[in-house]
Design an enzyme around this catalytic site. Structure first.
Site, mmCIF file in Angstrom:
data_model
loop_
_atom_site.group_PDB
_atom_site.id
_atom_site.type_symbol
_atom_site.label_atom_id
_atom_site.label_comp_id
_atom_site.label_asym_id
_atom_site.label_seq_id
_atom_site.Cartn_x
_atom_site.Cartn_y
_atom_site.Cartn_z
ATOM 1 N N ASP A 117 23.541 -23.655 -13.103
ATOM 2 C CA ASP A 117 24.086 -24.563 -12.094
ATOM 3 C C ASP A 117 23.280 -24.396 -10.810
ATOM 4 O OD1 ASP A 117 26.090 -25.529 -13.760
ATOM 5 O OD2 ASP A 117 27.559 -24.056 -13.100
ATOM 6 N N ASP A 133 26.638 -31.779 -15.751
ATOM 7 C CA ASP A 133 28.004 -31.906 -15.235
ATOM 8 C C ASP A 133 28.199 -33.268 -14.578
ATOM 9 O OD1 ASP A 133 28.504 -29.290 -16.051
ATOM 10 O OD2 ASP A 133 28.070 -28.446 -14.079
#
Length: 193
Positions: A117, A133
């Site tokens: 991330d 995402d």
């Protein structure tokens, strides 16, 4: 009507974009930790997420991977079930977007045992996320819009869950009531003749 091969090309392009951004994050951000894009609002910040969305289920990568495999297989099955009709183009594109997001994070889980991330909205302290995402979030929002405002129930009868009795319980009860009322209206007419 979008041909299936073009949908899969799009899926691979989306997957490539996700993976190349994660590669950049692992090789550039890991060294610098954080790059401010808009100071105090948005930055690139490297995080190894060993859980699911927002970091839940930390360390349960195998359970998450198995669950994601089943979800991905179901999504691929649904994509193949969507009729080749122009009216379903939005649904096809949305399902491809969702599948690309699921596969992008699945690849990370299986290969690295964590998801990379790196997108961070500092202003609202939103959990760090990635391109896959974004695909999942946008496609979920689009599916809600499509199911609520664009498609009618009869347009979605090709989905296997539409055949389930419990799914149609309310609709079937209303149809039965409508048939009874229609029958009651016809009976007095027949008595008069």
């Amino acid at each position: 009507m979008i041909k299936k091969r073009y949908l899969w090309l799009l899926a691979f392009a989306l997957l490539f974009l996700d993976q190349i951004t994660k590669y950049w994050a692992r090789h550039v951000l890991r060294e610098v930790d954080k790059i401010s894009v808009i100071k105090g609002v948005f930055s690139f910040s490297y995080v190894e997420n060993r859980g699911a969305v927002w970091g839940v289920l930390q360390g349960k990568y195998m359970a998450l991977a198995i669950m994601t495999v089943f979800i991905t297989l179901a999504l691929i099955y649904f994509i193949y079930k969507i009729p080749q009709d122009r009216k379903y183009n939005y649904l096809q594109l949305t399902m491809v977007l969702l599948t690309s997001g699921a596969v992008g994070n699945l690849f990370d889980r299986l290969y690295f045992r964590y998801v990379t991330d790196f997108l961070y909205f500092e202003l609202i302290d939103f959990p760090v996320f990635n391109v896959a995402d974004c695909y999942v979030t946008v496609s979920a929002f689009l599916l809600i819009l499509l199911f609520c405002f664009y498609y009618k129930e009869k347009d979605l009868e090709f989905f296997p869950f539409m055949e389930l009795k419990w799914f149609h319980k309310d609709r079937d009860e209303k149809e039965d009531e409508g048939k009874e009322k229609k029958k009651e209206k016809q009976e007095p007419d027949e008595k008069e003749t």
